[in-house]
Design a protein around this motif. Structure first.
Motif, PDB file in Angstrom:
ATOM      1  N   ARG A  26      -1.406 -32.250   0.224  1.00 47.48           N
ATOM      2  CA  ARG A  26      -0.875 -31.264  -0.721  1.00 47.48           C
ATOM      3  C   ARG A  26       0.500 -31.664  -1.242  1.00 47.48           C
ATOM      4  O   ARG A  26       0.781 -31.568  -2.433  1.00 47.48           O
ATOM      5  CB  ARG A  26      -0.775 -29.888  -0.048  1.00 47.48           C
ATOM      6  CG  ARG A  26      -2.081 -29.127   0.077  1.00 47.48           C
ATOM      7  CD  ARG A  26      -1.824 -27.751   0.655  1.00 47.48           C
ATOM      8  NE  ARG A  26      -0.858 -27.006  -0.151  1.00 47.48           N
ATOM      9  CZ  ARG A  26      -0.089 -26.024   0.330  1.00 47.48           C
ATOM     10  NH1 ARG A  26      -0.141 -25.701   1.608  1.00 47.48           N
ATOM     11  NH2 ARG A  26       0.747 -25.395  -0.471  1.00 47.48           N
ATOM     12  N   GLN A  29       0.230 -34.577  -3.557  1.00 52.45           N
ATOM     13  CA  GLN A  29      -0.291 -34.122  -4.842  1.00 52.45           C
ATOM     14  C   GLN A  29       0.803 -33.458  -5.668  1.00 52.45           C
ATOM     15  O   GLN A  29       0.916 -33.693  -6.876  1.00 52.45           O
ATOM     16  CB  GLN A  29      -1.434 -33.142  -4.606  1.00 52.45           C
ATOM     17  CG  GLN A  29      -1.936 -32.441  -5.867  1.00 52.45           C
ATOM     18  CD  GLN A  29      -3.046 -31.459  -5.574  1.00 52.45           C
ATOM     19  OE1 GLN A  29      -3.824 -31.663  -4.650  1.00 52.45           O
ATOM     20  NE2 GLN A  29      -3.110 -30.395  -6.334  1.00 52.45           N
ATOM     21  N   ASP A  30       1.616 -32.638  -5.030  1.00 55.56           N
ATOM     22  CA  ASP A  30       2.678 -31.935  -5.748  1.00 55.56           C
ATOM     23  C   ASP A  30       3.692 -32.917  -6.347  1.00 55.56           C
ATOM     24  O   ASP A  30       4.263 -32.665  -7.408  1.00 55.56           O
ATOM     25  CB  ASP A  30       3.389 -30.956  -4.817  1.00 55.56           C
ATOM     26  CG  ASP A  30       2.557 -29.718  -4.531  1.00 55.56           C
ATOM     27  OD1 ASP A  30       1.556 -29.497  -5.251  1.00 55.56           O
ATOM     28  OD2 ASP A  30       2.894 -28.973  -3.593  1.00 55.56           O
ATOM     29  N   TYR A  51       4.455 -24.899   2.923  1.00 52.54           N
ATOM     30  CA  TYR A  51       3.285 -25.638   3.386  1.00 52.54           C
ATOM     31  C   TYR A  51       2.794 -25.179   4.765  1.00 52.54           C
ATOM     32  O   TYR A  51       1.821 -25.735   5.280  1.00 52.54           O
ATOM     33  CB  TYR A  51       3.594 -27.138   3.403  1.00 52.54           C
ATOM     34  CG  TYR A  51       3.919 -27.683   2.037  1.00 52.54           C
ATOM     35  CD1 TYR A  51       2.919 -27.908   1.085  1.00 52.54           C
ATOM     36  CD2 TYR A  51       5.242 -27.950   1.664  1.00 52.54           C
ATOM     37  CE1 TYR A  51       3.215 -28.391  -0.174  1.00 52.54           C
ATOM     38  CE2 TYR A  51       5.544 -28.437   0.397  1.00 52.54           C
ATOM     39  CZ  TYR A  51       4.532 -28.650  -0.510  1.00 52.54           C
ATOM     40  OH  TYR A  51       4.833 -29.127  -1.779  1.00 52.54           O
TER      41      TYR A  51
END
Length: 234
Positions: A26, A29-30, A51
């Motif tokens: 994640r 990806q960010d 997160y």
């Protein structure tokens, strides 16, 4: 289940994926999609809340991202998202061309009927998303990111070199970050490149495919550098 790293966004969690791996995916990806912009500080307490992971695990994840040059570790000052530069973009473009062209040669020499079928399927999905983008549906950009990598990966998948594909996938994503920051789809030129690459792959024309990849990447760099935010970068 761990695959080539590129397209971390595309993967669906399975029961074997740890919390740490999910957060790594994640956070990565960010960064690649620009949700965490270049040069921004990663405040550990806020990131821990965002997160839902411990500070110690978060530090480990950020160190892993630092190894890919997506995050800078600043000693006592913490972490920040790596900045972008014209020089890094040029280096990533060169490296992607070298790795992808080498993988094409290996893949075209050993690909079988199943490999050809995976290319047909991947191009079909990509072309469908690109038609939506050309029609103005910018909400499909994330789908395009996933399908673009799936198509390029399908073409080189028969190379059977895990190390080569891992390095290519990392470089692909880092190069993609620049495209996402530029914030605009290259349009018909990209669609035409993908169609030609598809045809060359099924014809096992390695030299032709290498020429397309080289121009595809170089034209992408020129497109990115025309965007205002990159004009003043060193």
């Amino acid at each position: 289940m761990r695959e080539e790293r590129s397209g971390e966004f595309e993967r669906v969690n399975d029961l074997s994926e740890s919390v740490s791996d999910a957060v790594f995916r994640r956070l990565r990806q960010d960064i690649i999609l620009g949700t965490l912009p270049p040069g921004s500080k990663i405040k550990l307490e806020k990131a821990r809340e965002r997160y839902s992971i411990s500070i110690s695990s978060l530090r480990e994840i950020l160190c892993r991202l630092s190894a890919e040059n997506l995050v800078l570790a600043e000693g006592q000052r913490g972490f920040e998202v790596s900045p972008v530069s014209r020089q890094e973009l040029a280096e990533l473009a060169d490296l992607r061309i070298v790795l992808e062209c080498h993988a094409i040669g290996l893949s075209f020499a050993t690909g079988d009927l199943e490999w050809e079928g995976s290319i047909v399927a991947a191009h079909h999905r990509l072309a469908a998303v690109e038609r939506r983008l050309l029609a103005g549906d910018i909400a499909r950009t994330i789908d395009w990111v996933r399908c673009d990598w799936e198509f390029h990966r399908a073409i080189v998948a028969a190379s059977k070199s895990t190390t080569l594909l891992q390095h290519l996938s990392s470089v692909f994503d880092r190069f993609l970050r620049y495209h996402m920051l530029a914030g605009s789809f290259r349009g018909n030129a990209v669609v035409d490149d993908h169609k030609l690459l598809f045809e060359r792959a099924l014809a096992r024309d390695a030299d032709g495919a290498r020429q397309i990849i080289t121009s595809h990447v170089r034209n992408g760099v020129e497109h990115i550098l025309r965007e205002p935010q990159f004009l003043s970068k060193p």
